[in-house]
Design an enzyme around this catalytic site. Sequence first.
Site, short mmCIF file in Angstrom:
data_model
loop_
_atom_site.label_atom_id
_atom_site.label_comp_id
_atom_site.label_asym_id
_atom_site.label_seq_id
_atom_site.Cartn_x
_atom_site.Cartn_y
_atom_site.Cartn_z
N ASP A 269 25.88 16.42 6.61
CA ASP A 269 26.77 16.56 7.73
C ASP A 269 25.82 17.11 9.05
OD1 ASP A 269 28.36 17.01 10.15
OD2 ASP A 269 29.96 17.74 8.56
N HIS A 270 25.46 16.17 9.81
CA HIS A 270 24.71 16.39 10.71
C HIS A 270 24.86 17.54 11.83
CE1 HIS A 270 20.55 16.22 12.65
NE2 HIS A 270 20.33 15.16 12.52
N ARG A 271 26.55 17.74 11.89
CA ARG A 271 26.81 18.72 13.03
C ARG A 271 26.47 19.85 12.60
NH1 ARG A 271 33.02 16.81 12.28
NH2 ARG A 271 32.23 17.05 10.21
#
Length: 431
Positions: free
Chosen positions: A402-404
């Site tokens: 998850d790049h968040r």
Amino acid sequence: MSIHEVFMPALSSTMTEGKIVSWVKSPGDKVEKGETVVVVESDKADMDVETFYEGFLAHIIVEAGETAPVGSAIAFIAETEAEIEQAKSLANSGGAAATPTASPEPVAATASAATPTLASQNGSNHKEGRLVASPRARKLAKELKVDLTTLQGSGPYGRIVAEDVEALSNKGKQPAPVAPQVPVTTSAPVAPPAPRTPAPAPVAAAVPGQTVPLTTFQNAVVRNMVATISVPVFRVGYTITTDGLDKLYKQIKSKGVTMTALLAKAVAVTLQKHPLLNASYSDQGIVYHSDINISVAVAMDDGGLITPVLQNADAVDIYSLSRTWKSLVERARAKQLQPQEYNSGTFTLSNLGMFGVDKFDAILPPGQGSILAIGASRPQVVATPDGLFGVRQQMQVNITSDHRIIYGAHAAAFLQDLAKLIETNPQSLTL
């Protein structure tokens, strides 16, 4: 008049509807308090639904094979035989709303996954006088007219499974009643049988031009996959040499250790150094989980996918972890996992290496920050440090994150440490 409605229960936090696997009782049958009346398939497991009321199963509203929303009526129970016909009339007239004078009361029901009981508790496969059998075995026994009380279960802790019923049916005769076993004195649980050899999950027979409805499991997978579309993810690949891990596996395989448990243990130990990879995103911020629970994807025999969880995999020894994994797989394929055994994961492994897959990308599960896709270990010609060539066993792994909350450098550092552990110090996994 005392007529009660049996409602479709919510068997998990994500369940919106349930499918009737089978009715254990038929219309007109006597129902005892706490007795199983129906087996319901949720989005992850088959569960026995029990009633707290005594009476008679008067009328079935939702037949086996049909689905109903959570909270809707699926049957009527009458307290006396005289009220059975009244219950049928009530159902035909459209339910309680159509008959103000008869206001049926909701049936208090409980759902359980029929947790296995040690055979040593009573010398048989019965629990407090009740037969311990999987829902699928009950359904098959009813279809084949097999008396379950004459069977000795081969499932975990003596549970009767579908294979036991099929074996008896193939013989074409009932066996003699099984003599009570001598009580076991040890308190240690008996290890369940090893899981079957991995095989692709079969799908319904395809007929050209026909549309085959999705199973409850498959619909659950659809919902989860659609939910991940809005998550921005990235992927990082890495090549890991597995000669040391393969050697270790050969040494301890005879002790019941599985490669899945070894990989899960290696990932869990590495996650101790990288808590961000074990975290997940929320609207309030980054959720750092207190436990390292490794989910491992398992294909179901009748379609769908489930992820049994090896809880606290970093702290459990490899031998206990392997026994737990074998039990989880057996119960997952029998649809008998408890919710916490498939929805408490903090990091997921998806291993297609046993099918000969070199590499692949995995889809991030909802509520987690990362999933690791593992390919097959194959011999590769590589350049050695002394400038020569050699053959090494290597596997490709790809992490989806998850790049968040997780960035490329975080994922790369995790894979680097995972490779270092597997390549240089695999023996530490047995400590």
